[in-house]
Motif scaffolding. Structure first.
Motif, PDB file in Angstrom:
ATOM      1  N   LEU A   1      -2.776   4.809   4.726  1.00  0.00           N
ATOM      2  CA  LEU A   1      -3.255   3.682   5.530  1.00  0.00           C
ATOM      3  C   LEU A   1      -4.644   3.952   6.109  1.00  0.00           C
ATOM      4  O   LEU A   1      -5.495   3.055   6.127  1.00  0.00           O
ATOM      5  N   LEU A   2      -4.898   5.182   6.560  1.00  0.00           N
ATOM      6  CA  LEU A   2      -6.230   5.527   7.074  1.00  0.00           C
ATOM      7  C   LEU A   2      -7.298   5.357   5.999  1.00  0.00           C
ATOM      8  O   LEU A   2      -8.412   4.907   6.278  1.00  0.00           O
ATOM      9  N   ARG A   3      -6.960   5.697   4.772  1.00  0.00           N
ATOM     10  CA  ARG A   3      -7.910   5.591   3.666  1.00  0.00           C
ATOM     11  C   ARG A   3      -8.080   4.146   3.185  1.00  0.00           C
ATOM     12  O   ARG A   3      -9.105   3.817   2.580  1.00  0.00           O
ATOM     13  N   SER A   4      -7.084   3.293   3.427  1.00  0.00           N
ATOM     14  CA  SER A   4      -7.081   1.947   2.857  1.00  0.00           C
ATOM     15  C   SER A   4      -7.513   0.839   3.812  1.00  0.00           C
ATOM     16  O   SER A   4      -7.988  -0.198   3.362  1.00  0.00           O
TER      17      SER A   4
ATOM     18  N   GLY B   1       5.607  11.253   6.519  1.00  0.00           N
ATOM     19  CA  GLY B   1       4.892  10.464   7.518  1.00  0.00           C
ATOM     20  C   GLY B   1       3.387  10.657   7.424  1.00  0.00           C
ATOM     21  O   GLY B   1       2.613   9.693   7.542  1.00  0.00           O
ATOM     22  N   LEU B   2       2.956  11.889   7.201  1.00  0.00           N
ATOM     23  CA  LEU B   2       1.534  12.188   7.050  1.00  0.00           C
ATOM     24  C   LEU B   2       0.967  11.477   5.819  1.00  0.00           C
ATOM     25  O   LEU B   2      -0.133  10.918   5.866  1.00  0.00           O
TER      26      LEU B   2
ATOM     27  N   LEU C   1       0.822  -1.218   0.000  1.00  0.00           N
ATOM     28  CA  LEU C   1       0.000   0.000   0.000  1.00  0.00           C
ATOM     29  C   LEU C   1       0.855   1.267   0.000  1.00  0.00           C
ATOM     30  O   LEU C   1       0.478   2.275  -0.595  1.00  0.00           O
ATOM     31  N   ILE C   2       2.001   1.232   0.689  1.00  0.00           N
ATOM     32  CA  ILE C   2       2.784   2.471   0.886  1.00  0.00           C
ATOM     33  C   ILE C   2       4.012   2.580  -0.004  1.00  0.00           C
ATOM     34  O   ILE C   2       4.580   3.659  -0.135  1.00  0.00           O
TER      35      ILE C   2
END
Length: 159
Positions: free
Chosen positions: A102-105, A95-96, A44-45
């Protein structure tokens, strides 16, 4: 993406991207519960764009799979990231961007901890404090200019 300003790290070391993960039949089957794992989070990242260079965080070795820890049973995700230089002014933005991706996924049940790899940044404590503060993160995302930059980091780059 820095719009004509001088780059802090004009010649970063570029690393080779790891191969794509092959999915198993059970991972593709939506009826089978498969826990979220380190590699899934890394996938994801890894392609998040660096705010200064036309490279991904993986290509700059800012994120690595070995620095991703997931405990699906306890619903926790921990990501350490390593800025390319010790005085990187983009560390909080990076970092943001990771945290927002991750918050969205991920499902809401996950507690997400994004922080700098210990000993790799001059302002590590201050950056980590900002990233751990839910209210600061929410306030940052209410800033339309900052949100636009985060969204640029998260956008798909044409290769």
């Amino acid at each position: 993406m820095s719009g004509g300003t001088r780059l802090e790290n004009a010649n970063p070391v570029v690393f080779q991207r790891s191969g794509e993960r092959l999915l198993t039949a059970s991972e593709e089957d939506e009826d089978v519960h498969d826990p979220i794992d380190d590699r899934e989070i890394f996938d994801l990242i890894r392609s998040i764009n660096d705010p200064e260079h036309p490279l991904s965080l993986e290509e700059l070795n800012v994120v690595e799979q070995v620095r991703v820890k997931v405990n699906d049973a306890e619903s926790t995700v921990e990501v350490e990231f390593t800025p390319t230089i010790p005085h990187c002014s983009m560390a909080t933005l990076i970092g943001l961007s990771v945290k927002v991706k991750l918050l969205r996924s991920l499902p809401d049940r996950f507690k997400i901890d994004v922080h700098i790899t210990p000993g790799t940044h001059a302002s590590e404590e201050a950056v980590n404090k900002q990233l751990a503060d839910k209210e600061r993160v929410a306030a940052a995302l209410e800033n339309s200019s900052l949100l636009e930059v985060v969204n640029q980091c998260l956008s798909t780059r044409s290769i």
